[in-house]
Design an enzyme around this catalytic site. Structure first.
Site, short mmCIF file in Angstrom:
data_model
loop_
_atom_site.label_atom_id
_atom_site.label_comp_id
_atom_site.label_asym_id
_atom_site.label_seq_id
_atom_site.Cartn_x
_atom_site.Cartn_y
_atom_site.Cartn_z
CE LYS A 185 -1.13 1.75 -3.69
NZ LYS A 185 -0.43 0.48 -3.93
CE1 TYR B 265 -0.75 4.88 -5.76
CE2 TYR B 265 -0.45 6.46 -3.97
CZ TYR B 265 -0.04 5.33 -4.64
OH TYR B 265 1.06 4.63 -4.21
CB SER C 238 -0.94 -0.05 1.21
OG SER C 238 -1.80 1.06 1.21
N1 LIG Z 1 7.50 5.07 -5.05
C1 LIG Z 1 6.83 5.50 -3.99
O1 LIG Z 1 7.09 6.61 -3.48
C2 LIG Z 1 5.77 4.62 -3.37
C3 LIG Z 1 5.31 4.96 -2.10
C4 LIG Z 1 4.33 4.18 -1.50
C5 LIG Z 1 3.82 3.08 -2.14
N2 LIG Z 1 4.26 2.75 -3.39
C6 LIG Z 1 3.67 1.57 -4.03
O2 LIG Z 1 4.71 0.68 -4.37
C7 LIG Z 1 4.27 -0.16 -5.43
C8 LIG Z 1 5.38 -0.23 -6.47
O3 LIG Z 1 5.58 1.03 -7.04
P1 LIG Z 1 7.03 1.62 -7.37
O4 LIG Z 1 7.20 2.83 -6.58
O5 LIG Z 1 8.04 0.55 -7.28
O6 LIG Z 1 6.81 2.12 -8.87
P2 LIG Z 1 7.12 1.43 -10.26
O7 LIG Z 1 8.58 1.26 -10.47
O8 LIG Z 1 6.33 2.21 -11.27
O9 LIG Z 1 6.51 -0.01 -10.07
C9 LIG Z 1 5.16 -0.34 -10.29
C10 LIG Z 1 5.15 -1.65 -11.04
O10 LIG Z 1 3.80 -2.09 -11.19
C11 LIG Z 1 3.67 -2.58 -12.50
N3 LIG Z 1 2.31 -2.53 -12.98
C12 LIG Z 1 1.54 -1.45 -13.21
N4 LIG Z 1 0.35 -1.83 -13.67
C13 LIG Z 1 0.37 -3.18 -13.75
C14 LIG Z 1 -0.55 -4.17 -14.16
N5 LIG Z 1 -1.78 -3.84 -14.60
N6 LIG Z 1 -0.19 -5.46 -14.10
C15 LIG Z 1 1.04 -5.80 -13.66
N7 LIG Z 1 1.96 -4.93 -13.27
C16 LIG Z 1 1.62 -3.64 -13.31
C17 LIG Z 1 4.55 -1.68 -13.34
O11 LIG Z 1 4.85 -2.34 -14.54
P3 LIG Z 1 5.08 -1.55 -15.94
O12 LIG Z 1 6.56 -1.35 -16.03
O13 LIG Z 1 4.53 -2.50 -16.94
O14 LIG Z 1 4.32 -0.25 -15.84
C18 LIG Z 1 5.76 -1.50 -12.44
O15 LIG Z 1 6.73 -2.50 -12.63
C19 LIG Z 1 2.97 0.45 -5.95
O16 LIG Z 1 1.89 -0.32 -5.49
C20 LIG Z 1 2.95 1.84 -5.34
O17 LIG Z 1 1.64 2.30 -5.15
C21 LIG Z 1 5.23 3.50 -4.01
#
Ligand SMILES: NC(=O)c1ccc[n+]([C@@H]2O[C@H](COP(=O)([O-])OP(=O)(O)OC[C@H]3O[C@@H](n4cnc5c(N)ncnc54)[C@H](OP(=O)(O)O)[C@@H]3O)[C@@H](O)[C@H]2O)c1
Length: 301
Positions: A167, A163, A148
């Site tokens: 979550k 968003y 989340s």
């Molecule tokens: N970065 C932050 O600051 C942060 C903070 C809190 C929580 N989060 C959470 O952490 C998680 C990972 O995000 P991240 O920060 O690591 O960003 P990220 O690098 O953009 O990773 C998200 C991943 O999810 C994949 N994805 C998106 N839609 C999808 C689908 N329909 N089916 C399968 N895979 C899919 C993306 O694949 P594609 O390459 O194909 O798009 C990407 O590899 C998310 O749930 C996000 O909400 C992130």
């Protein structure tokens, strides 16, 4: 490391191709493993000696996670989930990490963008859980980790209704799931990071508001806060991965796991303040990083 086919394959066959299971090897599924937190998590489980299925929607674009089996999986697509995961269970650890972020005003955000966040962040996790849960429940063990955000614990900031809404829904589902699975010995944990240094903001999280929008200046102000906050506070995705591995080693992990100092502070503020007081303090935090709040341009429609 032999190339493993990207198609449904039993874990036993996958493990055989990888040289066989080790005595304490866990079967791990990570969604959204092509980048960011998901990739770091898959890499960390591989480094720990586990049998990892790194699920991603476009393996050619994202590239493999060395040592893991690649699986093509779009969590927003019913048939992709059911076909890809058929025959793979039972998993010991399932990390629902795939997620997207699209900001925009409630009044004008493209509804497809709004809905896509629920389809991926909420329904995507639900789909995967429903596809993998029965064998875990029958075996009486396993761990579901839902990634989340601290924003799933706090009130929603402007332009993040969908968003954060997705979550918050993920949190509610995880709480109910924990209740339902406790008698069966399957554990559930929520990861709630603050800023993490990934490309999620560059992947459509922030689209320039149309210049003519009456919300444009205010949305840009909030965006500036997020960009400055990420620059000041972001932790490495490996730190989130390390937290997930720690939880996976615990017999009875807590449900909620804020990760990062800003996440801890965000949870504490949300816990101690009524919405109106939280709103004032949240505005003050945005002003500290992005300057005074702009006045709306009431000449725009
Ligand atoms: N970065 C932050 O600051 C942060 C903070 C809190 C929580 N989060 C959470 O952490 C998680 C990972 O995000 P991240 O920060 O690591 O960003 P990220 O690098 O953009 O990773 C998200 C991943 O999810 C994949 N994805 C998106 N839609 C999808 C689908 N329909 N089916 C399968 N895979 C899919 C993306 O694949 P594609 O390459 O194909 O798009 C990407 O590899 C998310 O749930 C996000 O909400 C992130």
């Amino acid at each position: 490391m032999p190339e493993l086919p990207d198609r449904p394959l039993s874990l036993d066959a996958g493990a055989a191709a990888l040289g066989g299971y080790g005595p304490n090897m866990r079967n791990v599924l990570v969604t959204g493993a092509g980048s960011g937190i998901g990739r770091a998590t898959a890499e960390a489980f591989v480094a720990a000696g586990d049998a990892v299925v790194a699920a991603m929607r476009d393996p050619v674009r994202s590239g493999p996670v060395p040592g893991a089996r690649t699986l093509t999986l779009d969590v927003s697509d019913d048939s992709s989930v059911s076909v890809a995961l058929a025959g793979l269970a039972p998993f010991d650890v399932v990390v629902n990490n795939a997620g997207i972020s699209r900001s925009g005003p409630v009044e004008t955000i493209d509804l497809d963008d709004a809905r896509a966040q629920f389809e991926t962040n909420y329904w995507g996790a639900v789909r995967v859980i429903r596809a993998v849960l029965a064998p875990m429940r029958e075996r009486g063990s396993g761990l579901i980790v839902n990634v989340s955000t601290v924003g799933g614990r706090t009130p929603a900031r402007g332009y993040h209704a969908f968003y954060q809404g997705s979550k918050h829904a993920l949190r509610a589902m995880s709480e109910a799931l924990r209740w339902e699975l406790a008698p069966f010995g399957v554990r559930v944990a929520l990861i709630e990071p603050g800023f993490v240094a990934t490309n999620i903001f560059d992947r459509g999280g922030y689209r320039d508001a149309p210049a003519a929008s009456p919300y444009a200046a205010d949305e840009a102000w909030v965006r500036q806060f997020f960009l400055a906050g990420a620059a000041a506070h972001a932790i490495a995705p490996q730190q989130v991965a390390a937290q997930i591995l720690t939880i996976a080693a615990q017999d009875q992990p807590r449900l909620h796991h804020p990760v990062g100092a800003d996440a801890e502070a965000g949870v504490a503020a949300a816990r101690s303040l009524e919405f109106e007081a939280w709103y004032e303090s949240a505005l003050a935090r945005v002003e500290a990083l992005a300057g005074p709040r702009p006045q709306p341009d009431t000449t725009r429609e």
